[in-house]
Design an enzyme around this catalytic site. Structure first.
Site, short mmCIF file in Angstrom:
data_model
loop_
_atom_site.label_atom_id
_atom_site.label_comp_id
_atom_site.label_asym_id
_atom_site.label_seq_id
_atom_site.Cartn_x
_atom_site.Cartn_y
_atom_site.Cartn_z
N LYS A 186 0.83 -1.21 0.00
CA LYS A 186 0.00 0.00 0.00
C LYS A 186 0.86 1.26 0.00
O LYS A 186 1.35 1.68 1.05
CB LYS A 186 -0.85 -0.03 1.27
CG LYS A 186 -2.34 0.02 1.01
CD LYS A 186 -3.14 -0.20 2.25
CE LYS A 186 -4.30 0.74 2.38
NZ LYS A 186 -5.23 0.78 1.29
C1 LIG Z 1 -6.49 -1.01 -4.13
C2 LIG Z 1 -7.06 -1.74 -2.97
N1 LIG Z 1 -7.39 -3.04 -3.12
C3 LIG Z 1 -7.91 -3.74 -2.10
C4 LIG Z 1 -8.14 -3.17 -0.87
C5 LIG Z 1 -8.68 -4.00 0.27
O1 LIG Z 1 -7.66 -4.26 1.20
P1 LIG Z 1 -7.98 -4.49 2.73
O2 LIG Z 1 -8.99 -5.55 2.80
O3 LIG Z 1 -6.67 -4.88 3.32
O4 LIG Z 1 -8.48 -3.19 3.27
C6 LIG Z 1 -7.80 -1.83 -0.66
C7 LIG Z 1 -8.02 -1.19 0.64
O5 LIG Z 1 -7.13 -0.98 1.38
C8 LIG Z 1 -7.24 -1.10 -1.73
O6 LIG Z 1 -6.93 0.17 -1.58
#
Ligand SMILES: Cc1ncc(COP(=O)(O)O)c(C=O)c1O
Length: 304
Positions: free
Chosen positions: A158
């Site tokens: 991220k």
């Molecule tokens: C691009 C993206 N994909 C998927 C997710 C889902 O990830 P998570 O379940 O860890 O929040 C997120 C959110 O953080 C995201 O920004």
């Protein structure tokens, strides 16, 4: 979205909201060189509890690695800061946003001389795509923007800069009257939503794109896979999903910390299934909210 907070934790200290400032020549502001997390604390039957905190912390440190961002605080220190923040703000449930980024020293693209800054904020935040979305499902469009490949920028972690792609796709969808977008990867297969992973149900089996499809390694994705397998479903977690399969799916849903488990009721104006929350999505969503309401799955909660 922002209901406010009094204090923010910055580099080891709690500061008033107004004083939580950073310099305009911050490296991360110019080049997107920050990593972050989005985490939820739920008001469970066991009291306020941070959902999958350890996994979010692990991902934060993993995200920092390719960028040589040296997080100056231990996981224990970040945990202590976060729980103190939640306690002193008196939140029963909230969204938590830790961010680590290169601060200001020089504006060369190399951040080597820039300090590493670490901040944690928390504030109340309801359903990301709206309460109604959780029940009725959302209308989405396949974006004309493609997700960058992980050979261009790591996609499994991220990074702040990556979200320009998410913003372009999401805003394009909303400009066209949809709630959210689906982005295809460079190969033209389904990747994910701008802030969500995606799942497809076909003939009572569950499919979700694998990590090599340019997706974030979502923690809610992992939660959904675990719960679905416990419920007896076969989950294909390394799937490659073509655009056409979206239109003919029995059910589709998004997962994410913000979006939780949100049904998708149409793609590009094509109704999915019966055009409402499907039975598998419903079962999985209920299992998800049962865990979150009870808070009694100890390995998934950090109690505040
Ligand atoms: C691009 C993206 N994909 C998927 C997710 C889902 O990830 P998570 O379940 O860890 O929040 C997120 C959110 O953080 C995201 O920004």
């Amino acid at each position: 979205m922002f209901e406010g907070t009094d204090r923010i934790w910055m580099d080891g200290e709690f500061v008033d909201f107004e004083d939580a400032q950073t310099h305009v020549l911050t490296h991360a502001l110019h080049y997107g060189t920050g990593v972050f997390e989005g985490v939820r604390c739920y008001d469970t039957e066991q009291g306020p509890a941070i959902f999958r905190w350890e996994e979010h912390l692990d991902r934060l440190y993993k995200s920092a690695k390719p960028y040589d961002l040296d997080i100056e605080f231990s996981k224990e220190e970040l945990t202590e800061a976060t729980t103190e923040l939640i306690e002193t703000e008196g939140f029963e449930s909230c969204y938590i946003r830790p961010i680590v980024y290169y601060g200001f020293d020089s504006l060369g693209v190399s951040p080597k001389s820039c300090p590493t800054k670490t901040t944690i904020a928390a504030w109340p935040w309801g359903a990301y795509l709206g309460e109604e979305a959780l029940e009725e499902g959302v209308d989405v469009m396949v974006s004309s923007w493609r997700k960058h490949a992980s050979s261009q920028i790591p996609t499994n972690i991220k990074t702040t800069g990556l979200y320009v792609n998410s913003m372009l796709a999401g805003e394009e969808a909303r400009r066209n009257g949809y709630t959210e977008a689906i982005v295809l990867n460079k190969e033209g297969n389904v990747a994910e939503g701008p802030g969500e992973n995606i799942f497809m149900v076909r003939d009572d089996e569950i499919y979700t794109p694998g990590l090599a499809e340019s997706i974030l390694e979502g923690i809610t994705r992992n939660t959904a896979i675990t719960l679905a397998e416990e419920m007896g479903y076969t989950v294909h977690e390394e799937a490659t999903i073509s655009r056409g399969e979206l239109y003919t799916a029995d059910e589709l849903f998004f997962t994410g910390t913000a979006a939780e488990v949100t049904p998708i009721r149409s793609v590009d104006d094509n109704e999915i299934g019966e055009g409402t929350k499907g039975p598998v999505t419903d079962e999985l969503q209920s299992a998800f909210f049962d865990v979150i309401e009870s808070g009694d799955r100890e390995e998934w909660f950090h109690y505040v």
